[in-house]
Design a protein around this motif. Structure first.
Motif, mmCIF file in Angstrom:
data_model
loop_
_atom_site.group_PDB
_atom_site.id
_atom_site.type_symbol
_atom_site.label_atom_id
_atom_site.label_comp_id
_atom_site.label_asym_id
_atom_site.label_seq_id
_atom_site.Cartn_x
_atom_site.Cartn_y
_atom_site.Cartn_z
ATOM 1 N N THR B 214 0.451 -1.205 -0.162
ATOM 2 C CA THR B 214 0.324 0.106 0.256
ATOM 3 C C THR B 214 1.030 0.951 0.096
ATOM 4 O OG1 THR B 214 -0.641 -0.155 2.526
ATOM 5 C CG2 THR B 214 -2.180 -1.227 0.998
ATOM 6 N N GLY B 215 0.330 2.110 -0.024
ATOM 7 C CA GLY B 215 1.017 3.572 0.320
ATOM 8 C C GLY B 215 0.875 4.610 -0.910
ATOM 9 N N PRO B 216 1.657 5.446 -1.696
ATOM 10 C CA PRO B 216 1.362 7.142 -2.134
ATOM 11 C C PRO B 216 2.271 6.342 -3.249
ATOM 12 C CG PRO B 216 2.913 7.478 -0.248
ATOM 13 C CD PRO B 216 1.860 6.241 0.202
ATOM 14 N N ARG B 219 0.425 4.237 -5.400
ATOM 15 C CA ARG B 219 -0.685 4.857 -6.283
ATOM 16 C C ARG B 219 -0.566 5.842 -7.504
ATOM 17 N NH1 ARG B 219 -2.701 5.853 -1.253
ATOM 18 N NH2 ARG B 219 -1.910 7.190 -0.876
ATOM 19 N N ASP B 221 0.741 8.525 -6.704
ATOM 20 C CA ASP B 221 0.235 9.672 -6.359
ATOM 21 C C ASP B 221 1.767 10.364 -6.212
ATOM 22 O OD1 ASP B 221 -0.616 11.870 -4.865
ATOM 23 O OD2 ASP B 221 -2.002 10.493 -3.757
ATOM 24 N N ILE B 224 1.398 13.215 -3.234
ATOM 25 C CA ILE B 224 1.975 12.613 -1.434
ATOM 26 C C ILE B 224 3.825 13.254 -1.234
ATOM 27 C CG2 ILE B 224 1.498 11.207 -0.528
ATOM 28 C CD1 ILE B 224 -0.447 13.155 0.004
ATOM 29 N N SER B 246 10.675 4.393 -2.959
ATOM 30 C CA SER B 246 9.715 5.139 -3.472
ATOM 31 C C SER B 246 9.940 4.201 -5.255
ATOM 32 C CB SER B 246 9.352 6.347 -3.768
ATOM 33 O OG SER B 246 8.551 7.225 -2.881
#
Lengths: 260, 260
Positions: B214-216, B219, B221, B224, B246
């Motif tokens: 999970t997490g930005p 996604r 994102d 963020i 990331s």
């Protein structure tokens, strides 16, 4: 207290079931994807909608549990100035809701939430923030019915917590995944690491993680570091992760002036 | 079966107490630092020595639990060609012992071992390797008394397991430490992350870590991600860790072709 839920993702789903369990009635579930809205709405006895034109004005609280970048758009499209608006994001300022209502707030469930994994909401810390004392009074009761682990923090602190969660949890899970795929490639059972992973997370429940760091990097064991980098030769991206994190551990160890 | 233990570090210490508990007598504990040797030897009723000149020839098994780069030197200095030599290292080949005895092997306890933290050895997987069937027969009994979780792997597989453990555990602990220090700096309670850290480690006991990411980053994102990088502005090294991990998550997500 009637609720409308905007969103059908991981957070929206677990929140919906936790609210239902706590005895709240969710009138509507909104998702741009009607299949998603229906799937969640059916499970909790709500009306599914995929167009904000159909939103009821009869609810008391509107919980916006959508992607961060969509929060403001959804809040604006609601056009409900006298209802309580809440968002559930760790990294979005409470102020994003301010133009759209006089009563607003944030309920950020600090937990790693996957749709596939059951979640006991009563063990999830809820990080709260409110526009004003009256909104706080109205929502606090709802929050406590979801979880006794209630904490009030401002938006800046909440953003830091979310970043802390990404560092400690999302990134740890990624490292589990790298270990998993690497061992699979080498025909070694990833399952053997599971007690070790559990123990690593367990240790920091009672110890400062700086005090229980182990491994070749903190021992400055260059022979092992080189062997590990060689084993990762086929994966330059994993090699880079290995190098950066080992450097970080060695540097922190020096800074702390500790000897192992 | 009498044992001599060479080493007084984390692994040597926990192994010594586990052996004592299993009913074995440890005759001597060797450490270059006599204070360390004494400290451990006293706890288990052994003789402390700081010079291999005084090593007894009366024991059956000599367990070398020292730093990886010192294993061969210690094995050579023992001059005991007919005794069983064992080392406890994840990343050192069994062959390093071959010049020094006819009977040798490896007992690698796959666990994160800190002196300060109590350890239930019966829950630690032991990764074993032996020079020959007779040595295996002699040591297997001892190993099973320490832990029922016995696995035989060759040196290459054991090295991969050790690397997996570094990735999944040493590096996760480092990320816990970064989150800890960052939140401390921002006056936010690190304790709030503890249920999340426990749940993250718990999830992969029953799920493939790739399936519960999970997490930005997963996604994609970007809003963020940029906010988080800005929050880490004072710490370029943590920023780099954030960026590399990331990117890794986003890349893996693309490769897996999954949609969130």
């Amino acid at each position: 207290m009637n609720i409308v839920l905007l969103g059908s993702g991981n957070v929206a789903t677990h929140l919906a079931y936790a609210l239902k369990k706590a005895g709240y009635h969710i009138k509507q579930v909104f998702s741009r994807n009607i299949a998603h809205a229906k799937h969640l709405a059916e499970g909790i006895g709500a009306e599914p909608i995929d167009n904000l034109f159909y939103i009821t004005t009869e609810a008391d609280v509107y919980i916006i549990a959508v992607k961060d970048e969509a929060i403001e758009e959804v809040a604006g499209a609601l056009r409900l100035r006298n209802k309580i608006l809440l968002h559930t994001s760790g990294s979005t300022d409470i102020a994003v809701l301010q133009p759209y209502s006089t009563a607003y707030g944030v309920i950020y469930p600090l937990q790693t939430i996957s749709k596939e994994v059951a979640l006991d909401f009563s063990k999830v810390p809820l990080i709260l923030e409110f526009s004003d004392a009256q909104t706080k009074a109205e929502i606090l009761n709802l929050a406590f019915k979801l979880s006794p682990l209630i904490h009030e923090y401002n938006s800046e602190q909440r953003k830091c917590l979310h970043l802390g969660a990404v560092l400690a949890c999302n990134f740890s899970n990624y490292l589990y995944a790298v270990a998993h795929d690497f061992l699979q490639e080498k025909k070694v059972d990833f399952g053997l690491l599971k007690p070790l992973i559990a123990e690593t997370a367990n240790k920091i429940q009672t110890h400062n993680p700086n005090d229980v760091q182990t491994g070749p990097a903190i021992r400055n064991d260059g022979v092992i570091l080189d062997r590990h980098l060689a084993l990762l030769d086929a994966h330059p991206d994993w090699q880079q992760v290995y190098r950066i994190l080992s450097e970080g551990i060695a540097r922190r160890h020096l800074e702390n002036g500790k000897k192992m």
